[in-house]
Design an enzyme around this catalytic site. Structure first.
Site, PDB file in Angstrom:
ATOM      1  N   GLU A 115      70.966  21.040 -68.585  1.00  0.00           N
ATOM      2  CA  GLU A 115      70.533  20.048 -69.572  1.00  0.00           C
ATOM      3  C   GLU A 115      71.087  18.672 -69.231  1.00  0.00           C
ATOM      4  O   GLU A 115      70.378  17.663 -69.322  1.00  0.00           O
ATOM      5  CB  GLU A 115      70.948  20.488 -70.976  1.00  0.00           C
ATOM      6  CG  GLU A 115      70.121  21.623 -71.547  1.00  0.00           C
ATOM      7  CD  GLU A 115      70.377  22.990 -70.918  1.00  0.00           C
ATOM      8  OE1 GLU A 115      69.584  23.900 -71.187  1.00  0.00           O
ATOM      9  OE2 GLU A 115      71.353  23.165 -70.156  1.00  0.00           O
ATOM     10  N   ASP A 129      60.077   4.544 -63.000  1.00  0.00           N
ATOM     11  CA  ASP A 129      58.740   4.274 -63.534  1.00  0.00           C
ATOM     12  C   ASP A 129      58.635   2.868 -64.119  1.00  0.00           C
ATOM     13  O   ASP A 129      57.640   2.175 -63.913  1.00  0.00           O
ATOM     14  CB  ASP A 129      58.381   5.311 -64.596  1.00  0.00           C
ATOM     15  CG  ASP A 129      57.016   5.054 -65.197  1.00  0.00           C
ATOM     16  OD1 ASP A 129      56.031   5.018 -64.431  1.00  0.00           O
ATOM     17  OD2 ASP A 129      56.925   4.879 -66.429  1.00  0.00           O
TER      18      ASP A 129
END
Length: 170
Positions: A115, A129
């Site tokens: 995680e 991005d």
């Protein structure tokens, strides 16, 4: 074939480890990675002037969301009830590097390393991005587990853990 591999059955096929008999303990993990940018892109990121907006706030949210979805992304990970997830950034303008650090904790039968790693990597990919419109040669690197505590294997501290920095409270 499966000797020594917990995620393979006797025939070598993938399997999810049965953690049902393990004791629930508090578990914590810290993971990190880096995003290497050009000086020009770093200047835009540092001033929240990227065409797509504020990359760091978006990346923080993306990383936390990713920590909660790790079992959906990594096939043999157990779904865990996260007690906490966070993502932090160290923006080194001089080196044009964003150091991403993610922390996750739970009280469960298995650890939260995946995680924390997923949170760090998705945060880094979100920065990628958000910056790709102005730079094509961004590098994401140095993904690693820095710290973990809890469970049968106990505490792990990476040699890359910063000297003098206290360990997270387990």
């Amino acid at each position: 074939m499966s000797e020594g591999f917990t995620h393979l059955d006797a025939d070598g096929a993938a399997r999810m480890v049965d953690v049902g008999g393990k004791t629930k303990t508090r578990r914590l993990a810290v993971a990190a990675c880096e995003v290497h940018l050009s000086p020009a892109t770093m200047a835009l990121l540092a001033t929240a002037a990227l065409p797509k907006g504020d990359a760091l706030n978006t990346a923080k949210i993306a990383g936390i969301m990713a920590a909660k979805r790790t079992a959906d992304l990594i096939p043999l990970c157990h779904p865990l009830p996260l007690a906490h997830a966070d993502v932090r950034f160290d923006v080194d303008q001089a080196a044009a590097v964003v150091r991403v650090e993610a922390e996750a904790s739970t009280v469960a039968e298995t650890g939260v390393e995946m995680e924390a790693l997923t949170a760090a990597m998705v945060a880094a990919l979100t920065i990628y991005d958000m910056c790709k419109a102005v730079q094509k040669d961004i590098v994401v690197s140095q993904a690693k587990l820095l710290f973990k505590s809890g469970g049968k294997s106990g505490t792990f501290v990476s040699p890359d853990w910063p000297a003098g920095r206290p360990y997270p409270a387990s």
